[in-house]
Design an enzyme around this catalytic site. Sequence first.
Site, PDB file in Angstrom:
ATOM      1  N   ILE A 145      19.767  76.770   5.520  1.00  0.00           N
ATOM      2  CA  ILE A 145      18.844  77.229   4.767  1.00  0.00           C
ATOM      3  C   ILE A 145      17.346  76.867   5.287  1.00  0.00           C
ATOM      4  O   ILE A 145      17.431  75.746   5.644  1.00  0.00           O
ATOM      5  CB  ILE A 145      18.843  77.080   3.143  1.00  0.00           C
ATOM      6  CG1 ILE A 145      17.631  77.763   2.380  1.00  0.00           C
ATOM      7  CG2 ILE A 145      18.949  75.396   2.935  1.00  0.00           C
ATOM      8  CD1 ILE A 145      17.913  77.520   0.872  1.00  0.00           C
ATOM      9  N   SER A 146      16.484  77.713   5.697  1.00  0.00           N
ATOM     10  CA  SER A 146      15.493  77.181   6.430  1.00  0.00           C
ATOM     11  C   SER A 146      14.696  76.354   5.520  1.00  0.00           C
ATOM     12  O   SER A 146      14.579  76.479   4.244  1.00  0.00           O
ATOM     13  CB  SER A 146      14.505  78.499   6.717  1.00  0.00           C
ATOM     14  OG  SER A 146      15.255  79.528   7.515  1.00  0.00           O
ATOM     15  N   LYS A 147      13.569  75.634   6.352  1.00  0.00           N
ATOM     16  CA  LYS A 147      12.706  74.563   5.811  1.00  0.00           C
ATOM     17  C   LYS A 147      11.835  75.400   4.745  1.00  0.00           C
ATOM     18  O   LYS A 147      11.060  76.156   5.342  1.00  0.00           O
ATOM     19  CB  LYS A 147      12.094  74.023   6.785  1.00  0.00           C
ATOM     20  CG  LYS A 147      11.295  72.568   6.782  1.00  0.00           C
ATOM     21  CD  LYS A 147      11.111  72.101   8.084  1.00  0.00           C
ATOM     22  CE  LYS A 147       9.787  71.476   8.051  1.00  0.00           C
ATOM     23  NZ  LYS A 147       9.523  70.102   7.844  1.00  0.00           N
ATOM     24  N   ARG A 161      15.013  77.445  -5.485  1.00  0.00           N
ATOM     25  CA  ARG A 161      15.864  77.074  -4.210  1.00  0.00           C
ATOM     26  C   ARG A 161      17.176  76.619  -4.425  1.00  0.00           C
ATOM     27  O   ARG A 161      18.200  76.844  -3.797  1.00  0.00           O
ATOM     28  CB  ARG A 161      14.968  76.486  -3.191  1.00  0.00           C
ATOM     29  CG  ARG A 161      15.529  76.290  -1.666  1.00  0.00           C
ATOM     30  CD  ARG A 161      14.520  75.627  -0.810  1.00  0.00           C
ATOM     31  NE  ARG A 161      14.830  75.764   0.526  1.00  0.00           N
ATOM     32  CZ  ARG A 161      15.077  74.591   1.212  1.00  0.00           C
ATOM     33  NH1 ARG A 161      15.226  73.395   0.434  1.00  0.00           N
ATOM     34  NH2 ARG A 161      15.559  74.458   2.453  1.00  0.00           N
TER      35      ARG A 161
END
Length: 213
Positions: free
Chosen positions: A59-61, A33
């Site tokens: 950016i998503s969790k 990530r």
Amino acid sequence: MDSLAVRAALVRKIEAQGVSHPGVLAAMRAVERHRFVDSALVNQAYEDTSLPIGLGQTISKPGVVARMIELLCQGHEGRLGRVLEIGTGCGYQAAVLSHVAREVYSIERLKGLHEKARENLRWFRLSNVHLLFGDGMLGYARGAPYAGIIAAAGGENIPDAWIDQLAVGGRLVAPAVTGAGRQNLVVVEKTPRGVVRTELEAVLFVPLKSGVA
Ligand code: SAH
């Protein structure tokens, strides 16, 4: 950075949150990530939080990415077939999806992020990820029907085009505004007898917008 160890720690947290699908956990362990965020944020890349990626988007969790992909895979043995992602952003979730699906089509409405995702993903050489620039509210008819559709942005409703482009037996996972005026995760299953919609926990995603920019 020794990112494997920190990723393993993140995945243990995600497991503690209740995600148990081995393929999803393996994908979360595999995808780096920190390659999707700006250098100033690299030391936060393995915290379970959303982070800014520019143009007002995030950016998503990771915990939510894992949860949604697990929901997408539910009731399905082995790899999913074709999957459509709405909201490529920086490309992180597309990379995770590439481990659990045979083909990933990911569409983004902001040109700047579409290009950023292309740059980020180049390093990974994922031949099964197809990045598209366009309005994902219309889905992407040329790849239909999809075994799974997953949205990373939440609207008032689930667009009809998504349901139309879902295969019978397929599942859609998306944030959407529900009766209470809040955003919840919604799962839509397309069965031979019709569409079954289930509302799950509250979530917080960036808004789904129409058109491109
Ligand atoms: N999938 C990303 C999350 C990106 S945030 C990740 O891996 O972290 C959600 C993205 O959805 C934003 O980039 C936003 O621009 C995009 N988006 C919003 N509405 C859209 C639409 N109609 N079509 C395509 N993308 C859309």
